[in-house]
Motif scaffolding. Structure first.
Motif, PDB file in Angstrom:
ATOM      1  N   GLU A  82      -6.626   7.478   7.446  1.00  0.00           N
ATOM      2  CA  GLU A  82      -6.081   8.519   6.576  1.00  0.00           C
ATOM      3  C   GLU A  82      -4.583   8.728   6.862  1.00  0.00           C
ATOM      4  O   GLU A  82      -4.182   9.165   7.951  1.00  0.00           O
ATOM      5  CB  GLU A  82      -6.825   9.858   6.704  1.00  0.00           C
ATOM      6  CG  GLU A  82      -8.229   9.821   6.137  1.00  0.00           C
ATOM      7  CD  GLU A  82      -8.242   9.606   4.619  1.00  0.00           C
ATOM      8  OE1 GLU A  82      -7.339  10.083   3.928  1.00  0.00           O
ATOM      9  OE2 GLU A  82      -9.155   8.917   4.141  1.00  0.00           O
ATOM     10  N   SER A  83      -3.800   8.434   5.837  1.00  0.00           N
ATOM     11  CA  SER A  83      -2.338   8.488   5.992  1.00  0.00           C
ATOM     12  C   SER A  83      -1.853   9.854   6.473  1.00  0.00           C
ATOM     13  O   SER A  83      -0.923   9.955   7.271  1.00  0.00           O
ATOM     14  CB  SER A  83      -1.678   8.133   4.659  1.00  0.00           C
ATOM     15  OG  SER A  83      -2.175   8.958   3.620  1.00  0.00           O
ATOM     16  N   GLY A  86     -12.681  -0.830   6.914  1.00  0.00           N
ATOM     17  CA  GLY A  86     -11.830  -1.871   6.321  1.00  0.00           C
ATOM     18  C   GLY A  86     -10.752  -1.308   5.424  1.00  0.00           C
ATOM     19  O   GLY A  86     -10.265  -1.986   4.519  1.00  0.00           O
ATOM     20  N   LYS A  87     -10.365  -0.043   5.648  1.00  0.00           N
ATOM     21  CA  LYS A  87      -9.324   0.565   4.827  1.00  0.00           C
ATOM     22  C   LYS A  87      -8.042   0.676   5.639  1.00  0.00           C
ATOM     23  O   LYS A  87      -8.080   0.801   6.874  1.00  0.00           O
ATOM     24  CB  LYS A  87      -9.765   1.949   4.339  1.00  0.00           C
ATOM     25  CG  LYS A  87     -10.993   1.884   3.444  1.00  0.00           C
ATOM     26  CD  LYS A  87     -11.223   3.160   2.697  1.00  0.00           C
ATOM     27  CE  LYS A  87     -10.206   3.330   1.614  1.00  0.00           C
ATOM     28  NZ  LYS A  87     -10.729   3.972   0.402  1.00  0.00           N
ATOM     29  N   ILE A  88      -6.931   0.630   4.929  1.00  0.00           N
ATOM     30  CA  ILE A  88      -5.642   0.846   5.584  1.00  0.00           C
ATOM     31  C   ILE A  88      -4.928   1.990   4.848  1.00  0.00           C
ATOM     32  O   ILE A  88      -5.291   2.271   3.691  1.00  0.00           O
ATOM     33  CB  ILE A  88      -4.778  -0.450   5.594  1.00  0.00           C
ATOM     34  CG1 ILE A  88      -4.612  -1.034   4.184  1.00  0.00           C
ATOM     35  CG2 ILE A  88      -5.396  -1.489   6.496  1.00  0.00           C
ATOM     36  CD1 ILE A  88      -3.410  -0.608   3.482  1.00  0.00           C
ATOM     37  N   PRO A  89      -3.964   2.651   5.462  1.00  0.00           N
ATOM     38  CA  PRO A  89      -3.443   2.416   6.805  1.00  0.00           C
ATOM     39  C   PRO A  89      -4.442   2.837   7.880  1.00  0.00           C
ATOM     40  O   PRO A  89      -5.202   3.779   7.703  1.00  0.00           O
ATOM     41  CB  PRO A  89      -2.184   3.294   6.856  1.00  0.00           C
ATOM     42  CG  PRO A  89      -2.459   4.399   5.875  1.00  0.00           C
ATOM     43  CD  PRO A  89      -3.259   3.765   4.785  1.00  0.00           C
ATOM     44  N   ARG A 108      -5.077   0.113  -9.878  1.00  0.00           N
ATOM     45  CA  ARG A 108      -6.200  -0.760  -9.481  1.00  0.00           C
ATOM     46  C   ARG A 108      -6.969  -1.232 -10.701  1.00  0.00           C
ATOM     47  O   ARG A 108      -7.354  -2.394 -10.808  1.00  0.00           O
ATOM     48  CB  ARG A 108      -7.163  -0.001  -8.570  1.00  0.00           C
ATOM     49  CG  ARG A 108      -6.739  -0.015  -7.131  1.00  0.00           C
ATOM     50  CD  ARG A 108      -7.804   0.583  -6.245  1.00  0.00           C
ATOM     51  NE  ARG A 108      -7.247   0.788  -4.927  1.00  0.00           N
ATOM     52  CZ  ARG A 108      -7.488   1.847  -4.163  1.00  0.00           C
ATOM     53  NH1 ARG A 108      -8.305   2.782  -4.585  1.00  0.00           N
ATOM     54  NH2 ARG A 108      -6.927   1.952  -2.987  1.00  0.00           N
ATOM     55  N   LEU A 146      -7.382  -7.288   2.762  1.00  0.00           N
ATOM     56  CA  LEU A 146      -8.378  -6.241   2.501  1.00  0.00           C
ATOM     57  C   LEU A 146      -9.604  -6.846   1.832  1.00  0.00           C
ATOM     58  O   LEU A 146      -9.518  -7.871   1.170  1.00  0.00           O
ATOM     59  CB  LEU A 146      -7.785  -5.175   1.573  1.00  0.00           C
ATOM     60  CG  LEU A 146      -6.618  -4.377   2.122  1.00  0.00           C
ATOM     61  CD1 LEU A 146      -6.112  -3.403   1.062  1.00  0.00           C
ATOM     62  CD2 LEU A 146      -7.012  -3.633   3.384  1.00  0.00           C
ATOM     63  N   ARG A 147     -10.708  -6.167   1.997  1.00  0.00           N
ATOM     64  CA  ARG A 147     -11.958  -6.536   1.314  1.00  0.00           C
ATOM     65  C   ARG A 147     -12.394  -7.956   1.612  1.00  0.00           C
ATOM     66  O   ARG A 147     -12.881  -8.671   0.725  1.00  0.00           O
ATOM     67  CB  ARG A 147     -11.816  -6.339  -0.207  1.00  0.00           C
ATOM     68  CG  ARG A 147     -11.503  -4.901  -0.538  1.00  0.00           C
ATOM     69  CD  ARG A 147     -11.443  -4.668  -2.002  1.00  0.00           C
ATOM     70  NE  ARG A 147     -10.965  -3.325  -2.274  1.00  0.00           N
ATOM     71  CZ  ARG A 147     -10.465  -2.933  -3.423  1.00  0.00           C
ATOM     72  NH1 ARG A 147     -10.393  -3.764  -4.424  1.00  0.00           N
ATOM     73  NH2 ARG A 147     -10.054  -1.706  -3.573  1.00  0.00           N
ATOM     74  N   TYR A 193       5.234  14.696   3.856  1.00  0.00           N
ATOM     75  CA  TYR A 193       4.152  13.915   3.257  1.00  0.00           C
ATOM     76  C   TYR A 193       4.138  14.133   1.741  1.00  0.00           C
ATOM     77  O   TYR A 193       3.970  13.185   0.974  1.00  0.00           O
ATOM     78  CB  TYR A 193       2.810  14.315   3.872  1.00  0.00           C
ATOM     79  CG  TYR A 193       1.686  13.414   3.432  1.00  0.00           C
ATOM     80  CD1 TYR A 193       1.324  12.302   4.189  1.00  0.00           C
ATOM     81  CD2 TYR A 193       1.010  13.648   2.240  1.00  0.00           C
ATOM     82  CE1 TYR A 193       0.308  11.447   3.762  1.00  0.00           C
ATOM     83  CE2 TYR A 193       0.000  12.803   1.811  1.00  0.00           C
ATOM     84  CZ  TYR A 193      -0.346  11.704   2.577  1.00  0.00           C
ATOM     85  OH  TYR A 193      -1.339  10.860   2.150  1.00  0.00           O
ATOM     86  N   SER A 239       0.843  -1.200   0.000  1.00  0.00           N
ATOM     87  CA  SER A 239       0.000   0.000   0.000  1.00  0.00           C
ATOM     88  C   SER A 239       0.881   1.254   0.000  1.00  0.00           C
ATOM     89  O   SER A 239       1.701   1.447   0.895  1.00  0.00           O
ATOM     90  CB  SER A 239      -0.878   0.027   1.254  1.00  0.00           C
ATOM     91  OG  SER A 239      -1.324   1.362   1.501  1.00  0.00           O
ATOM     92  N   PRO A 240       0.702   2.122  -1.007  1.00  0.00           N
ATOM     93  CA  PRO A 240       1.523   3.340  -1.040  1.00  0.00           C
ATOM     94  C   PRO A 240       1.204   4.272   0.121  1.00  0.00           C
ATOM     95  O   PRO A 240       2.084   4.999   0.609  1.00  0.00           O
ATOM     96  CB  PRO A 240       1.164   3.974  -2.385  1.00  0.00           C
ATOM     97  CG  PRO A 240      -0.196   3.441  -2.713  1.00  0.00           C
ATOM     98  CD  PRO A 240      -0.255   2.063  -2.130  1.00  0.00           C
ATOM     99  N   TYR A 241      -0.060   4.270   0.584  1.00  0.00           N
ATOM    100  CA  TYR A 241      -0.439   5.160   1.696  1.00  0.00           C
ATOM    101  C   TYR A 241       0.179   4.670   2.999  1.00  0.00           C
ATOM    102  O   TYR A 241       0.674   5.468   3.806  1.00  0.00           O
ATOM    103  CB  TYR A 241      -1.963   5.250   1.791  1.00  0.00           C
ATOM    104  CG  TYR A 241      -2.563   5.922   0.591  1.00  0.00           C
ATOM    105  CD1 TYR A 241      -2.542   7.312   0.468  1.00  0.00           C
ATOM    106  CD2 TYR A 241      -3.122   5.184  -0.453  1.00  0.00           C
ATOM    107  CE1 TYR A 241      -3.063   7.936  -0.658  1.00  0.00           C
ATOM    108  CE2 TYR A 241      -3.646   5.802  -1.575  1.00  0.00           C
ATOM    109  CZ  TYR A 241      -3.612   7.173  -1.667  1.00  0.00           C
ATOM    110  OH  TYR A 241      -4.121   7.798  -2.786  1.00  0.00           O
TER     111      TYR A 241
HETATM  112  N1  LIG Z   1      -7.045   8.506   1.575  1.00  0.00           N
HETATM  113  C1  LIG Z   1      -6.612   7.279   2.188  1.00  0.00           C
HETATM  114  C2  LIG Z   1      -6.422   6.218   1.110  1.00  0.00           C
HETATM  115  C3  LIG Z   1      -6.181   4.838   1.694  1.00  0.00           C
HETATM  116  C4  LIG Z   1      -6.423   3.737   0.688  1.00  0.00           C
HETATM  117  O1  LIG Z   1      -6.856   3.955  -0.465  1.00  0.00           O
HETATM  118  N2  LIG Z   1      -6.147   2.503   1.115  1.00  0.00           N
HETATM  119  C5  LIG Z   1      -6.375   1.348   0.278  1.00  0.00           C
HETATM  120  C6  LIG Z   1      -5.098   0.511   0.188  1.00  0.00           C
HETATM  121  S1  LIG Z   1      -3.797   1.385  -0.626  1.00  0.00           S
HETATM  122  C7  LIG Z   1      -7.449   0.484   0.904  1.00  0.00           C
HETATM  123  O2  LIG Z   1      -7.582   0.450   2.106  1.00  0.00           O
HETATM  124  N3  LIG Z   1      -8.195  -0.250   0.075  1.00  0.00           N
HETATM  125  C8  LIG Z   1      -9.175  -1.195   0.554  1.00  0.00           C
HETATM  126  C9  LIG Z   1     -10.553  -0.862   0.125  1.00  0.00           C
HETATM  127  O3  LIG Z   1     -10.741   0.148  -0.563  1.00  0.00           O
HETATM  128  O4  LIG Z   1     -11.449  -1.599   0.492  1.00  0.00           O
HETATM  129  C10 LIG Z   1      -5.300   7.532   2.966  1.00  0.00           C
HETATM  130  O5  LIG Z   1      -4.632   8.532   2.687  1.00  0.00           O
HETATM  131  O6  LIG Z   1      -4.982   6.749   3.871  1.00  0.00           O
END
Ligand SMILES: N[C@@H](CCC(=O)N[C@@H](CS)C(=O)NCC(=O)O)C(=O)O
Length: 209
Positions: free
Chosen positions: A63-64, A49-52, A108, A35-36, A151, A9-11
Protein backbone atom coordinates in the motif's frame (compact mmCIF):
# COMPACT_ATOMS: atom_id res chain seq x y z
CA UNK A 1 15.23 -0.80 2.11
CA UNK A 2 14.01 -2.27 -1.18
CA UNK A 3 11.04 -1.07 -3.18
CA UNK A 4 9.55 -3.60 -5.59
CA UNK A 5 8.01 -1.60 -8.41
CA UNK A 6 7.24 -1.21 -12.08
CA UNK A 7 8.40 1.99 -13.79
CA UNK A 8 4.92 2.97 -14.99
CA UNK A 9 3.00 2.22 -11.78
CA UNK A 10 1.41 5.46 -10.53
CA UNK A 11 1.33 4.11 -6.95
CA UNK A 12 5.02 3.26 -7.03
CA UNK A 13 5.64 6.69 -8.58
CA UNK A 14 4.15 8.42 -5.52
CA UNK A 15 6.50 6.45 -3.24
CA UNK A 16 9.51 7.10 -5.45
CA UNK A 17 8.88 10.86 -5.45
CA UNK A 18 8.45 10.91 -1.66
CA UNK A 19 11.74 9.00 -1.33
CA UNK A 20 13.66 11.26 -3.72
CA UNK A 21 12.31 14.47 -2.20
CA UNK A 22 13.00 13.12 1.29
CA UNK A 23 16.66 12.52 0.47
CA UNK A 24 16.19 8.75 0.71
CA UNK A 25 16.96 7.75 -2.89
CA UNK A 26 20.33 6.24 -1.97
CA UNK A 27 18.79 4.27 0.90
CA UNK A 28 16.08 2.79 -1.29
CA UNK A 29 17.03 0.05 -3.72
CA UNK A 30 14.55 -0.07 -6.59
CA UNK A 31 13.74 -3.62 -7.70
CA UNK A 32 11.83 -3.73 -10.96
CA UNK A 33 9.50 -6.73 -11.15
CA UNK A 34 7.09 -8.28 -13.62
CA UNK A 35 3.46 -8.49 -12.48
CA UNK A 36 0.92 -11.28 -12.68
CA UNK A 37 3.45 -13.99 -13.30
CA UNK A 38 4.15 -16.80 -10.84
CA UNK A 39 7.89 -16.10 -10.96
CA UNK A 40 7.66 -12.44 -9.85
CA UNK A 41 10.34 -11.88 -7.15
CA UNK A 42 7.80 -9.92 -5.08
CA UNK A 43 6.03 -13.24 -4.41
CA UNK A 44 9.00 -14.33 -2.30
CA UNK A 45 7.93 -11.66 0.19
CA UNK A 46 4.19 -12.12 0.25
CA UNK A 47 1.24 -13.71 -1.46
CA UNK A 48 -0.35 -10.74 -3.21
CA UNK A 49 2.05 -10.01 -6.05
CA UNK A 50 1.12 -6.33 -5.96
CA UNK A 51 3.43 -3.35 -6.09
CA UNK A 52 4.63 -1.04 -4.66
CA UNK A 53 6.00 -3.32 -1.96
CA UNK A 54 8.61 -2.09 0.51
CA UNK A 55 10.88 -4.63 2.18
CA UNK A 56 13.05 -3.51 5.10
CA UNK A 57 14.51 -6.37 7.15
CA UNK A 58 11.56 -8.49 8.25
CA UNK A 59 9.06 -5.73 7.44
CA UNK A 60 7.05 -6.28 4.25
CA UNK A 61 4.85 -3.28 3.64
CA UNK A 62 2.29 -2.95 0.84
CA UNK A 63 0.00 0.00 0.00
CA UNK A 64 1.59 3.20 -1.27
CA UNK A 65 0.11 5.32 1.51
CA UNK A 66 1.66 3.19 4.26
CA UNK A 67 4.96 3.12 2.41
CA UNK A 68 4.94 6.93 2.23
CA UNK A 69 4.27 7.06 5.98
CA UNK A 70 7.24 4.75 6.58
CA UNK A 71 9.47 6.92 4.38
CA UNK A 72 8.21 10.05 6.17
CA UNK A 73 9.60 8.68 9.44
CA UNK A 74 13.07 8.39 7.88
CA UNK A 75 13.15 11.86 6.37
CA UNK A 76 13.44 15.34 7.86
CA UNK A 77 10.98 16.70 5.27
CA UNK A 78 7.45 17.68 6.26
CA UNK A 79 5.35 14.48 6.26
CA UNK A 80 3.60 13.47 3.05
CA UNK A 81 0.60 12.26 5.05
CA UNK A 82 -1.74 14.53 7.02
CA UNK A 83 -2.24 14.06 10.75
CA UNK A 84 -5.07 11.64 11.53
CA UNK A 85 -7.19 14.43 13.02
CA UNK A 86 -6.86 16.82 10.06
CA UNK A 87 -10.09 15.78 8.42
CA UNK A 88 -10.04 18.42 5.68
CA UNK A 89 -6.62 17.19 4.54
CA UNK A 90 -7.79 13.58 4.82
CA UNK A 91 -10.84 14.43 2.72
CA UNK A 92 -8.67 16.04 0.04
CA UNK A 93 -6.42 12.99 0.04
CA UNK A 94 -9.41 10.65 -0.36
CA UNK A 95 -10.61 12.71 -3.35
CA UNK A 96 -7.24 12.54 -5.09
CA UNK A 97 -6.77 8.84 -4.27
CA UNK A 98 -10.22 8.08 -5.64
CA UNK A 99 -9.45 10.04 -8.80
CA UNK A 100 -6.23 8.06 -9.25
CA UNK A 101 -8.02 4.76 -8.65
CA UNK A 102 -10.64 5.60 -11.29
CA UNK A 103 -8.01 6.66 -13.81
CA UNK A 104 -6.06 3.46 -13.13
CA UNK A 105 -9.18 1.33 -13.69
CA UNK A 106 -9.94 3.22 -16.89
CA UNK A 107 -6.43 2.83 -18.30
CA UNK A 108 -6.36 -0.89 -17.40
CA UNK A 109 -9.62 -1.44 -19.21
CA UNK A 110 -8.36 0.43 -22.27
CA UNK A 111 -5.23 -1.72 -22.38
CA UNK A 112 -7.18 -4.94 -22.66
CA UNK A 113 -7.74 -6.46 -26.09
CA UNK A 114 -10.42 -4.46 -27.91
CA UNK A 115 -12.91 -7.36 -27.88
CA UNK A 116 -12.45 -7.85 -24.11
CA UNK A 117 -13.06 -4.23 -23.10
CA UNK A 118 -16.29 -3.44 -21.29
CA UNK A 119 -18.07 -0.43 -22.82
CA UNK A 120 -19.91 -0.05 -19.49
CA UNK A 121 -16.71 0.22 -17.42
CA UNK A 122 -15.17 2.60 -19.97
CA UNK A 123 -18.25 4.82 -19.78
CA UNK A 124 -18.41 4.75 -15.96
CA UNK A 125 -14.73 5.65 -15.59
CA UNK A 126 -14.85 8.36 -18.23
CA UNK A 127 -17.82 10.01 -16.54
CA UNK A 128 -16.17 9.71 -13.11
CA UNK A 129 -13.00 11.30 -14.48
CA UNK A 130 -14.83 14.20 -16.12
CA UNK A 131 -16.77 14.96 -12.92
CA UNK A 132 -13.50 14.86 -10.97
CA UNK A 133 -11.70 17.13 -13.45
CA UNK A 134 -14.49 19.69 -13.17
CA UNK A 135 -14.51 19.55 -9.38
CA UNK A 136 -10.72 19.74 -9.03
CA UNK A 137 -10.49 22.60 -11.54
CA UNK A 138 -12.84 24.64 -9.32
CA UNK A 139 -10.86 23.96 -6.13
CA UNK A 140 -7.21 23.70 -7.18
CA UNK A 141 -4.94 26.38 -5.65
CA UNK A 142 -2.69 28.70 -7.67
CA UNK A 143 0.51 27.03 -8.90
CA UNK A 144 2.74 26.71 -5.82
CA UNK A 145 6.25 28.21 -5.90
CA UNK A 146 7.42 25.25 -3.81
CA UNK A 147 5.13 22.32 -4.56
CA UNK A 148 4.14 20.48 -1.37
CA UNK A 149 5.19 16.82 -1.41
CA UNK A 150 2.00 15.31 -0.01
CA UNK A 151 0.39 12.00 -0.87
CA UNK A 152 -2.73 13.88 -2.00
CA UNK A 153 -0.83 16.15 -4.38
CA UNK A 154 1.28 13.29 -5.73
CA UNK A 155 -1.81 11.12 -6.30
CA UNK A 156 -3.12 13.95 -8.48
CA UNK A 157 0.24 14.28 -10.27
CA UNK A 158 0.29 10.51 -10.85
CA UNK A 159 -3.32 10.45 -12.07
CA UNK A 160 -2.71 13.27 -14.55
CA UNK A 161 0.47 11.51 -15.68
CA UNK A 162 -1.65 8.47 -16.54
CA UNK A 163 -4.23 10.63 -18.33
CA UNK A 164 -1.45 12.08 -20.49
CA UNK A 165 0.40 8.82 -21.04
CA UNK A 166 -2.66 6.88 -22.19
CA UNK A 167 -4.30 9.87 -23.91
CA UNK A 168 -7.47 9.36 -21.88
CA UNK A 169 -8.77 12.96 -21.99
CA UNK A 170 -7.49 14.75 -25.10
CA UNK A 171 -6.75 18.46 -24.55
CA UNK A 172 -7.64 18.42 -20.85
CA UNK A 173 -5.17 21.29 -20.36
CA UNK A 174 -7.30 23.51 -22.61
CA UNK A 175 -10.48 22.56 -20.74
CA UNK A 176 -8.99 22.84 -17.24
CA UNK A 177 -6.37 25.61 -17.33
CA UNK A 178 -6.03 26.12 -13.55
CA UNK A 179 -5.24 22.43 -13.11
CA UNK A 180 -2.80 22.55 -16.04
CA UNK A 181 -0.94 25.48 -14.42
CA UNK A 182 -0.86 23.62 -11.09
CA UNK A 183 0.57 20.48 -12.72
CA UNK A 184 3.24 22.50 -14.54
CA UNK A 185 4.68 23.54 -11.15
CA UNK A 186 5.13 19.85 -10.25
CA UNK A 187 6.41 18.89 -13.70
CA UNK A 188 9.34 21.26 -13.13
CA UNK A 189 10.60 19.03 -10.31
CA UNK A 190 13.36 16.57 -11.33
CA UNK A 191 11.75 13.88 -9.12
CA UNK A 192 8.51 14.19 -11.10
CA UNK A 193 10.32 14.18 -14.45
CA UNK A 194 12.47 11.20 -13.50
CA UNK A 195 9.48 9.05 -12.50
CA UNK A 196 7.17 9.88 -15.42
CA UNK A 197 5.67 6.92 -17.30
CA UNK A 198 7.49 6.05 -20.50
CA UNK A 199 6.94 3.89 -23.55
CA UNK A 200 10.37 2.33 -23.01
CA UNK A 201 9.19 0.96 -19.66
CA UNK A 202 5.82 -0.18 -20.93
CA UNK A 203 5.00 -3.78 -20.06
CA UNK A 204 2.18 -5.41 -21.94
CA UNK A 205 -0.37 -6.75 -19.47
CA UNK A 206 0.39 -10.44 -19.49
CA UNK A 207 -2.80 -11.31 -17.64
CA UNK A 208 -5.90 -9.15 -17.87
CA UNK A 209 -7.93 -8.14 -14.85
N1 LIG B 1 -3.92 0.45 -3.22
C1 LIG B 1 -2.66 0.02 -3.74
C2 LIG B 1 -2.76 -0.11 -5.26
C3 LIG B 1 -1.53 -0.77 -5.87
C4 LIG B 1 -1.79 -1.28 -7.27
O1 LIG B 1 -2.92 -1.24 -7.81
N2 LIG B 1 -0.73 -1.80 -7.89
C5 LIG B 1 -0.84 -2.37 -9.21
C6 LIG B 1 0.19 -1.74 -10.14
S1 LIG B 1 -0.12 -0.02 -10.39
C7 LIG B 1 -0.54 -3.86 -9.13
O2 LIG B 1 0.23 -4.28 -8.30
N3 LIG B 1 -1.13 -4.64 -10.04
C8 LIG B 1 -0.84 -6.05 -10.14
C9 LIG B 1 -2.03 -6.90 -9.89
O3 LIG B 1 -3.11 -6.36 -9.62
O4 LIG B 1 -1.87 -8.11 -9.95
C10 LIG B 1 -1.56 1.03 -3.33
O5 LIG B 1 -1.90 2.16 -2.99
O6 LIG B 1 -0.38 0.66 -3.33
Amino acid sequence: MRLFYTPNSPYARICRIVAIEGGLADALELVRVPLRTPDSPSLRHGPLGKIPLLVDGDLVLGESRLICGYLDQRSSNPPSLPSASDWQAQARESLMSGFLEGITNWSREKRRAADEQSPFILEVEEQRAIRAFEHIERTIPAPPAEPPITYADLALVAALGMVDFYGLVPDWRGAYPALAAWLAAYEALPSVQETAPSMAAMNPLTRSL
